[in-house]
Design a protein around this motif. Structure first.
Motif, mmCIF file in Angstrom:
data_model
loop_
_atom_site.group_PDB
_atom_site.id
_atom_site.type_symbol
_atom_site.label_atom_id
_atom_site.label_comp_id
_atom_site.label_asym_id
_atom_site.label_seq_id
_atom_site.Cartn_x
_atom_site.Cartn_y
_atom_site.Cartn_z
ATOM 1 N N UNK A 7 0.834 -1.211 0.000
ATOM 2 C CA UNK A 7 0.000 0.000 0.000
ATOM 3 C C UNK A 7 0.863 1.253 0.000
ATOM 4 N N UNK A 8 1.852 1.297 0.885
ATOM 5 C CA UNK A 8 2.677 2.495 0.979
ATOM 6 C C UNK A 8 3.639 2.621 -0.199
ATOM 7 N N UNK A 14 5.554 5.442 -4.960
ATOM 8 C CA UNK A 14 5.790 5.355 -6.402
ATOM 9 C C UNK A 14 5.103 6.487 -7.165
ATOM 10 N N UNK A 15 4.047 7.034 -6.564
ATOM 11 C CA UNK A 15 3.288 8.100 -7.215
ATOM 12 C C UNK A 15 3.512 9.453 -6.541
ATOM 13 N N UNK A 46 10.153 20.478 -7.701
ATOM 14 C CA UNK A 46 10.176 20.120 -9.119
ATOM 15 C C UNK A 46 10.432 18.631 -9.297
ATOM 16 N N UNK A 47 11.297 18.100 -8.445
ATOM 17 C CA UNK A 47 11.599 16.671 -8.486
ATOM 18 C C UNK A 47 11.562 16.125 -7.070
ATOM 19 N N UNK A 48 10.649 15.203 -6.831
ATOM 20 C CA UNK A 48 10.546 14.572 -5.524
ATOM 21 C C UNK A 48 11.588 13.468 -5.449
ATOM 22 N N UNK A 49 12.455 13.552 -4.446
ATOM 23 C CA UNK A 49 13.561 12.608 -4.340
ATOM 24 C C UNK A 49 13.407 11.686 -3.130
ATOM 25 N N UNK A 50 13.733 10.432 -3.373
ATOM 26 C CA UNK A 50 13.946 9.494 -2.282
ATOM 27 C C UNK A 50 12.802 9.293 -1.323
ATOM 28 N N UNK A 51 11.562 9.429 -1.787
ATOM 29 C CA UNK A 51 10.432 9.191 -0.900
ATOM 30 C C UNK A 51 10.201 7.686 -0.791
ATOM 31 N N UNK A 52 10.411 7.141 0.389
ATOM 32 C CA UNK A 52 10.162 5.718 0.614
ATOM 33 C C UNK A 52 9.184 5.564 1.762
ATOM 34 N N UNK A 53 8.391 4.525 1.703
ATOM 35 C CA UNK A 53 7.387 4.315 2.742
ATOM 36 C C UNK A 53 7.147 2.828 2.920
ATOM 37 N N UNK A 54 6.877 2.455 4.163
ATOM 38 C CA UNK A 54 6.590 1.055 4.446
ATOM 39 C C UNK A 54 5.685 0.961 5.661
ATOM 40 N N UNK A 55 5.042 -0.165 5.797
ATOM 41 C CA UNK A 55 4.262 -0.483 6.983
ATOM 42 C C UNK A 55 5.112 -1.420 7.828
#
Length: 673
Positions: free
Chosen positions: A331-332, A337-338, A355-364
């Motif tokens: 889910x995250x 990814x978006x 302008x550029x989204x960098x390194x956004x990571x997410x987890x449960x």
């Protein structure tokens, strides 16, 4: 690990009918309910992963004394004195006075000190001063664990007014406008320094041309000695050295069991930072940590969040140990990814968008141990690092702690809350159907995208909003989550089942912000805590700005006040407008606008409405505050003393755990100067 006698001879272990025997409620006292949480999936980890979790958990517990001392200079002395009375008193432990002292001790444990965590007000003992003094005098100096050259008389002279005089250290962190926030705060981040002196000290250290500035003041106490202002750094050889050395000991034990070279480098850099106290090295550690995306086991350990400092500079010590919930993380991952799509379609001014989204990571994640400022009361989501330039250049890592939210959900089922506070059956059924899923998604969006969205304009000081920075940042993240949870994109991505689901979160959020969170505020008091100010700001602003169109109303029925949302789509439009303004304030560093917004919408409480909500809630007999005990990680050893497995025990009670922690993880002296 040495398991104390508080464990039963045959503890309930993970994988042994836990689902059929698990009891979420552990204890209840004052206005607090203590819960326990499950650690599903732990038994499926490899032995090395289990050992890693175990040693990281020991490191999470080893810093416990630090937070007590940070919250107030006298906390460790008070806690240990109360514990000595509880364990050694020969008097009637069923007397009203002793029961009241026990309840006060439980509150001190829960709040990590003598001040209430949310309101910041000093706890009120319901036992007499004479009783307390008499109990202390009956104990030996050895039982009281007195520091060198300290006497019982000297101890009482110091701590009796700290406990019993309401005028002594009344607020842990004062946020009242127009007052010197340092002189009127009891926390231990500053000593002998005025607010103006502290702000001037750090302003002189700032380099406006530095594009990668360190978080000044994050890991130190600012003091004035002999007329000179200086920092005492929290590091090996500095303040809190004894506790930090223990943390390092357990981190070193974890190193052989790291899952990969990246994770090993994270722990090694954290150890090095604890030794040096260098904030530059802390940033290096933070970058390594957020880039470690391949490890299943993860952790937070260190001086992290600055909510407890009224100036928003000094960080409290906290720790969490966890491992990835792979199924729920799908889910995250869809959200991260978006991330660029969400940023591009945000209703904020284009000047403030990344302008550029960098390194956004997410987890449960599944949490296995809570420590420091995450224990016993814990967050349900985390987004780190907090440094604006690291977010800008490297991104951030976000987590949703689903086994904690599950525990909250399971423990609250059937308590009558929805029937008492929700306006109608339609909204009640919607919350029952979608509430858990929508609430988790709100946390995902808040942590993963909300905190990671937007940018400061060039030259804007990250600390420009000063004391208003924390509630404004939390409002920004919540507004981002609220705006997008209602977007059709969430259904397209499979994050919500249908276009009706978001309404459950809209109703729950506004009801909480305007009405039900007031149960955490004492009569006659203002709202102090940053997250509560954030929710009050959003709820009150939406109510006022939507009044002409009756987007949201407060309606009366049977002398009870309810939230009624008449137009969910217009409510979303208002959320977008408020998000745009809050982001502008943040991006431009508009202190005056932040001050006006917080003071107008987020601080004051309607006394009549407050009285009503408290009365209704009291009849439900629900504790407004929740906390947790940790499961016990139980090493199984062969005859050679080698660990062959780590099992999870859920048997330990609240008092047993707190006393064991005070015995096994008591690292600091009573007073730490």
């Amino acid at each position: 690990m040495i398991i104390s006698a508080s464990l039963s001879s045959s503890p309930v272990m993970a994988g042994e009918e836990v689902a059929n025997t698990f009891k979420y409620t552990v204890d209840r006292f004052a206005n607090v309910e203590i819960l326990r949480y499950k650690v599903p999936g732990f038994e499926a980890l490899s032995l090395d992963q289990k050992k890693l979790v175990y040693y990281l958990s020991e490191a999470a517990h080893a810093g416990r004394d630090i937070l007590f001392d940070q919250n107030c200079r006298w906390n460790l002395t008070v806690r240990r004195t109360l514990e000595a009375i509880y364990k050694n008193s020969s008097g009637d432990k069923n007397s009203a006075e002793f029961i009241a002292l026990t309840e006060y001790l439980k509150e001190v444990w829960y709040n990590n000190g003598i001040h209430q965590d949310y309101s910041s007000d000093k706890l009120k003992p319901r036992f007499s001063q004479d009783f307390f003094v008499s109990q202390v005098k009956k104990l030996s100096e050895k039982q009281l664990h007195l520091d060198k050259e300290q006497t019982k008389e000297g101890l009482l002279k110091k701590i009796v007014p700290v406990i019993f005089d309401p005028a002594v250290l009344p607020k842990r962190a004062n946020q009242a406008e127009g007052e010197d926030l340092l002189k009127t705060s009891a926390n231990n981040y500053y000593a002998g320094v005025t607010q103006a002196e502290a702000e001037d000290f750090y302003n002189k250290l700032k380099d406006t041309n530095d594009l990668t500035p360190v978080s000044l003041g994050l890991n130190s106490r600012l003091v004035k000695e002999n007329g000179r202002i200086l920092e005492k750094i929290w590091k090996v050889g500095g303040l809190y050295s004894l506790a930090i050395e223990k943390i390092i000991y357990w981190l070193n034990n974890a190193l052989p069991y790291t899952e990969n070279a990246e994770q090993k480098a994270v722990i090694e850099r954290l150890i090095s930072y604890y030794k040096s106290g260098s904030l530059k090295e802390f940033d290096e550690y933070a970058i390594l940590w957020l880039k470690d995306l391949n490890s299943d086991v993860d952790f937070v350990n260190g001086f992290t969040e600055s909510y407890g400092d009224p100036l928003g500079l000094k960080a409290s010590w906290e720790a969490i140990v966890n491992f990835k919930n792979r199924e729920a993380t799908k889910r995250t991952e869809s959200i991260s990814d978006n991330a660029q799509w969400f940023e591009d379609h945000s209703p904020i001014d284009a000047r403030f968008k990344k302008e550029t989204v960098k390194g956004v990571s997410a987890k449960v994640i599944t949490v296995a141990a809570l420590g420091g400022d995450c224990y016993p009361s814990t967050p349900i989501g985390i987004n780190l690092p907090n440094s604006n330039w690291i977010r800008r250049d490297h991104g951030s890592k976000s987590v949703t702690i689903e086994n904690i939210t599950e525990a909250y959900d399971k423990a609250s089922q059937g308590n009558g809350f929805l029937e008492e506070f929700v306006w109608d059956d339609e909204n009640r059924e919607r919350i029952k159907k979608y509430g858990f899923q929508a609430d988790n998604l709100h946390t995902d969006l808040h942590e993963c995208l909300g905190h990671g969205s937007g940018k400061l304009l060039p030259g804007v000081d990250p600390d420009a909003l000063k004391a208003y920075g924390s509630p404004m940042e939390e409002a920004r993240a919540d507004l981002f989550a609220l705006y997008y949870i209602a977007d059709p994109r969430t259904v397209e991505l499979g994050l919500l089942p249908d276009a009706e689901a978001y309404k459950a979160e809209y109703y729950r959020y506004v009801m909480n912000g305007i009405l039900t969170q007031l149960i955490r505020v004492q009569p006659g008091k203002n709202i102090e805590q940053a997250h509560m100010r954030n929710r009050a700001l959003i709820g009150s602003w939406l109510l006022e700005k939507g009044a002409d169109d009756k987007v949201i109303e407060l309606k009366q029925r049977d002398a009870k006040t309810f939230v009624v949302i008449n137009d969910f789509r217009k409510m979303r439009e208002l959320i977008g407008k408020l998000l745009a303004e809050v982001q502008r304030i943040k991006s431009e560093g508009d202190y005056e606008a932040a001050r006006q917004m917080i003071e107008a919408y987020a601080v004051k409480v309607n006394p009549e409405l407050h009285k009503e909500i408290l009365s209704r809630y009291e009849k439900l007999n629900i504790a407004p505050f929740k906390g947790f005990v940790n499961p016990v990680l139980f090493p199984m050893k062969n005859v050679q003393g080698e660990i062959t497995d780590i099992r999870v025990s859920y048997d330990e009670g609240y008092v047993e755990q707190m006393l064991r922690y005070s015995k096994e993880y008591s690292t600091l002296p009573n007073i730490n100067d």
